[in-house]
Write an enzyme that holds these catalytic residues in place. Structure first.
Site, PDB file in Angstrom:
ATOM      1  N   HIS A 229      69.933 -29.853 -17.888  1.00  0.00           N
ATOM      2  CA  HIS A 229      70.253 -31.279 -17.699  1.00  0.00           C
ATOM      3  C   HIS A 229      69.447 -31.920 -16.573  1.00  0.00           C
ATOM      4  CE1 HIS A 229      73.389 -31.230 -20.624  1.00  0.00           C
ATOM      5  NE2 HIS A 229      74.167 -30.410 -19.954  1.00  0.00           N
TER       6      HIS A 229
ATOM      7  N   HIS B 256      75.607 -28.673 -25.146  1.00  0.00           N
ATOM      8  CA  HIS B 256      75.182 -30.004 -24.721  1.00  0.00           C
ATOM      9  C   HIS B 256      73.672 -30.150 -24.892  1.00  0.00           C
ATOM     10  CE1 HIS B 256      78.790 -28.851 -22.375  1.00  0.00           C
ATOM     11  NE2 HIS B 256      79.154 -30.108 -22.605  1.00  0.00           N
TER      12      HIS B 256
ATOM     13  N   ASP C 210      78.679 -21.945 -24.394  1.00  0.00           N
ATOM     14  CA  ASP C 210      79.726 -22.927 -24.634  1.00  0.00           C
ATOM     15  C   ASP C 210      79.815 -23.331 -26.100  1.00  0.00           C
ATOM     16  OD1 ASP C 210      77.239 -24.059 -24.259  1.00  0.00           O
ATOM     17  OD2 ASP C 210      77.872 -25.504 -22.743  1.00  0.00           O
TER      18      ASP C 210
ATOM     19  N   ASP D 134      72.537 -24.532 -26.311  1.00  0.00           N
ATOM     20  CA  ASP D 134      73.704 -24.909 -25.522  1.00  0.00           C
ATOM     21  C   ASP D 134      74.510 -25.973 -26.272  1.00  0.00           C
ATOM     22  OD1 ASP D 134      74.617 -24.741 -22.391  1.00  0.00           O
ATOM     23  OD2 ASP D 134      74.994 -26.735 -23.197  1.00  0.00           O
TER      24      ASP D 134
END
Length: 343
Positions: free
Chosen positions: A114, A153, A238, A151
């Site tokens: 990120h 996200h 995740d 991931d």
């Protein structure tokens, strides 16, 4: 382990502790090299990040608590940990190209995908995979690096780093719409990098079969077409069933199968040069089993007594996933990618 983002924060040192304990149990970790390595220096971090961001994060050194954004906090040794995280990837790539290791799994904190060129965010201080890719381009003269990000996200920072370049192909499979709000299928790069960003924005609730379709029908064909010299994986656990921040349903065997596909395609297109790095994942049991699944596949052979070994029946089921499950988001992504990758 000394990066402490605060009490109750999901990105805690426990995420690594459970993996270390599993590897130390019964000597399982003796199968793998666990080398010493140097942290990335500030000049290396500035290959991908602005001087101002590096200055701002470095200034947290020695401070007990410091908020870089609402959910990204640093403690006294967080900058040191972040430099070591980026340094781990660089050292892994160097050792792979020197023939010291077949492949690598970097068990690092804080995560990275990120972090943008100008900002730390989403639990990430520096973008480990982007810094490492920049280092490889500069020091190994690589012209084609593929980054696969599974991931939960979207890796907004990694996409931002390379959106206008052909030297890096970024392919992300993620939940959408969801944090950080980027990663729509139409985001496919700009200028010279057009077509070198591929996003597969999935709804929640997807499991092994849906992810298998993505890899069979998009990831592997694009890798064959692009012919990368190195493959990097941003590996988030995740996406596993039971994660407190997500609702995907991937099993440890599904993680193993995706890793196996990447090992196979790396052997085919880039002499097996594959490096996996830890991103998210906040269910401690899922992250432990997921990490062991990745390591089992990187080792290249079944490991007797290993907690996760992919069965032949499960592998065959996922290889035939196309006939068993609908995935409209993938079909849209394929239509867009086909404009640039006719395969």
């Amino acid at each position: 382990m000394q990066h402490q983002p605060g009490y109750g924060h999901p990105e805690s040192p426990e995420r690594l502790r459970v993996i270390y304990e599993a590897l130390d149990k019964d000597g399982l970790g003796r199968r793998f090299l666990r080398p010493q390595f140097l942290p990335a220096d500030l000049d290396t971090l500035r290959l991908n990040h602005s001087a101002e961001l590096v200055r701002r994060v470095a200034a947290t050194q020695g401070k007990e608590t410091h908020a870089l954004d609402p959910d990204t906090h640093a403690s006294a040794r967080s900058h040191e940990a972040a430099c070591l995280a980026a340094g781990a990837l660089i050292d892994g790539i160097r050792r792979i190209f020197q023939g010291e290791m077949d492949n690598a799994f970097c068990l690092v904190r804080p995560p990275g995908h990120h972090a943008e060129q100008e900002s730390s965010m989403g639990f990430c201080l520096y973008n480990n995979v982007a810094v490492a890719a920049r280092w490889a381009m500069r020091n190994l003269a690589l012209q084609r690096i593929m980054i696969v990000d599974w991931d939960l996200h979207h890796g907004n920072g990694t996409q931002e780093s390379f959106h206008d370049m052909q030297e890096v192909l970024y392919l992300s499979v993620h939940k959408y719409p969801y944090y950080p709000g980027t990663g729509a299928a139409m985001e496919n790069g700009t200028d010279k990098g057009e077509g070198h960003t591929i996003n597969v924005p999935l709804p929640g609730g997807q499991g092994d079969l849906e992810y298998a379709r993505v890899f069979n029908e998009l990831v592997v064909p694009v890798a064959r077409a692009y012919q990368p010299e190195l493959i990097l994986i941003s590996c988030g656990f995740d996406i596993c069933k039971g994660d407190p921040l997500g609702d995907m349903q991937v099993s440890p065997e599904g993680i193993a199968w995706m890793t196996r596909k990447m090992v196979e395609i790396a052997a085919e297109v880039c002499k097996g040069r594959l490096l996996v790095t830890l991103e998210g994942g906040y269910n401690l049991n899922a992250i432990r089993l997921g990490a062991l699944a990745v390591l089992a596949e990187l080792s290249g052979e079944p490991i007797a007594g290993w907690p996760v070994n992919l069965s032949a029946e499960k592998a065959e089921e996922l290889a035939q996933a196309k006939t068993k499950v609908k995935c409209p988001a993938l079909e849209q992504a394929i239509l867009i990618a086909r404009e640039f990758w006719p395969v």
